[in-house]
Design an enzyme around this catalytic site. Sequence first.
Site, mmCIF file in Angstrom:
data_model
loop_
_atom_site.group_PDB
_atom_site.id
_atom_site.type_symbol
_atom_site.label_atom_id
_atom_site.label_comp_id
_atom_site.label_asym_id
_atom_site.label_seq_id
_atom_site.Cartn_x
_atom_site.Cartn_y
_atom_site.Cartn_z
ATOM 1 N N GLY A 69 28.160 25.863 32.487
ATOM 2 C CA GLY A 69 27.364 26.607 31.511
ATOM 3 C C GLY A 69 27.953 27.981 31.235
ATOM 4 O O GLY A 69 27.936 28.451 30.090
ATOM 5 N N THR A 70 28.490 28.613 32.267
ATOM 6 C CA THR A 70 29.038 29.965 32.089
ATOM 7 C C THR A 70 30.193 29.945 31.085
ATOM 8 O O THR A 70 30.233 30.770 30.163
ATOM 9 C CB THR A 70 29.534 30.512 33.451
ATOM 10 O OG1 THR A 70 28.413 30.572 34.334
ATOM 11 C CG2 THR A 70 30.147 31.895 33.311
ATOM 12 N N ASN A 149 15.824 30.796 32.902
ATOM 13 C CA ASN A 149 16.046 30.285 34.253
ATOM 14 C C ASN A 149 15.152 30.923 35.314
ATOM 15 O O ASN A 149 14.974 30.357 36.382
ATOM 16 C CB ASN A 149 17.518 30.470 34.643
ATOM 17 C CG ASN A 149 18.056 31.837 34.284
ATOM 18 O OD1 ASN A 149 18.026 32.226 33.119
ATOM 19 N ND2 ASN A 149 18.521 32.570 35.262
ATOM 20 N N SER A 197 24.918 22.365 31.128
ATOM 21 C CA SER A 197 25.647 22.328 32.397
ATOM 22 C C SER A 197 25.276 21.067 33.167
ATOM 23 O O SER A 197 24.124 20.621 33.130
ATOM 24 C CB SER A 197 25.278 23.572 33.204
ATOM 25 O OG SER A 197 25.919 23.550 34.447
ATOM 26 N N THR A 235 44.242 20.319 32.159
ATOM 27 C CA THR A 235 44.015 18.899 32.467
ATOM 28 C C THR A 235 42.522 18.631 32.668
ATOM 29 O O THR A 235 41.858 19.360 33.407
ATOM 30 C CB THR A 235 44.798 18.517 33.747
ATOM 31 O OG1 THR A 235 46.176 18.785 33.502
ATOM 32 C CG2 THR A 235 44.613 17.058 34.109
ATOM 33 N N CYS A 324 21.987 34.004 40.825
ATOM 34 C CA CYS A 324 22.939 35.119 40.732
ATOM 35 C C CYS A 324 22.296 36.425 41.141
ATOM 36 O O CYS A 324 22.966 37.369 41.508
ATOM 37 C CB CYS A 324 23.444 35.278 39.309
ATOM 38 S SG CYS A 324 23.478 33.779 38.395
HETATM 39 C C1 PLP Z 1 20.277 29.600 31.643
HETATM 40 C C2 PLP Z 1 21.584 29.455 32.338
HETATM 41 N N1 PLP Z 1 22.704 29.621 31.642
HETATM 42 C C3 PLP Z 1 23.914 29.485 32.206
HETATM 43 C C4 PLP Z 1 24.045 29.173 33.539
HETATM 44 C C5 PLP Z 1 25.411 29.030 34.131
HETATM 45 O O1 PLP Z 1 25.733 27.686 34.308
HETATM 46 P P1 PLP Z 1 26.870 27.256 35.360
HETATM 47 O O2 PLP Z 1 26.303 27.489 36.714
HETATM 48 O O3 PLP Z 1 27.121 25.819 35.059
HETATM 49 O O4 PLP Z 1 28.060 28.102 35.087
HETATM 50 C C6 PLP Z 1 22.893 29.010 34.314
HETATM 51 C C7 PLP Z 1 22.984 28.726 35.757
HETATM 52 O O5 PLP Z 1 22.098 28.997 36.516
HETATM 53 C C8 PLP Z 1 21.634 29.144 33.690
HETATM 54 O O6 PLP Z 1 20.488 28.987 34.382
#
Ligand code: PLP
Length: 378
Positions: A69-70, A149, A197, A235, A324
């Site tokens: 997701g990041t 989140n 994600s 890859t 985080c």
């Molecule tokens: C709303 C949201 N966006 C992005 C992310 C980041 O995703 P990833 O952990 O796959 O990098 C998270 C992860 O907790 C999330 O809750």
Amino acid sequence: MKYFDFAATTPVDKRVFEAMKPYYEEDFFNASGLYTGGKKTSAAVADAREKVMNALNVKEGRLIFTSGGTEADNLAIIGTACRSESSRKAIAISAIEHHAILESAESLKKYGFEIRILPVDCKGKIVLEKYKELVNEDVLLVSVMTANNEIGIIHDIKELCAYAHEKGAIFHTDAVQAFPCLEPEPENSVVDMISVSSHKIYGPKGCGALWLRDESLVTALMHGGQQEDGYRGGTENVPAIAGFGKACELLVSERTERAQSCERKRKRLLDILLKEEGENILVNTDLDHSVPGILNVAFKDAEAEGMLFFLSRDGFSLSMGSACNSKSVEPSHVVRAINVPEEYARGCVRASFGNGNTDEDIDALGEALIRIYRKMKV
Ligand SMILES: Cc1ncc(COP(=O)(O)O)c(C=O)c1O
């Protein structure tokens, strides 16, 4: 261990793990290989792409596999800013976005972009009046998460997107937390970009995707080979991508059931907490407009960090907000944005539910939370 941190990550479903295994063993081939093995793994990537798009309820556009997701969020924000030749230099994001969005946007300031923060009310809902004031003809891109989140609030993406489009802005939504439980409506395709994600839906970590209505919206951030048609060099992580695809297939058939089960678990825990300590608990999650798997409650005159330490000692895993933020003792930007009163702000605890939580586990968690709170309350 009793796990109540499914919004941070989920275990890999056994069926997903089985689907991944061949690509570590007999079908280990590079998907760019022109021989039979390479064709087989590139077909696995194509199959997974279809499954992710199906789970997103989108038929057209381009789906780019990322490392999670990041990276999908970075690609949406920075990739759009770098691609655009528009004179628009403002990017509008909600005050409660994930750090992947906040920091991506922040990084663009040094290149002359203005970042506009869209305020939310005490429930986490975008303040529409302010939104309409801030999203104007200077705005290149709007990014508002489908669901948050930390507190689970669901935004009215359809309405927000329609307004942004009216003003000529591009619209991105981070759907990482909505994906596990919300049935994407066909109108999801009205948005321009969606991040998801894998590890939030019982798939492997290190895999995610950005869906684009129109591929010309972004430029690649990862340069190298021509993988993902040049939109993301490197890859392909075939086992993870195949696992993500399988997790999406399972999600489509089980999503409603999973959501209903989470809703029931959330209610069960909240009933216990409110019955025992109702007057000392503030419910930060808007129960009528949130993803069912998240419950964020604030305990009066308490330190969540200490509570989580004792909960962990008793075998319970949950967090203060987002994973985080769990190392920081300061209230998170989300807690600040929704204006949690000072006497509650350091006592915010997030329980998030998923497969495997039993009623007995929930009752035990409720009992432990109350016991520890009473012991620790200052
Ligand atoms: C709303 C949201 N966006 C992005 C992310 C980041 O995703 P990833 O952990 O796959 O990098 C998270 C992860 O907790 C999330 O809750």
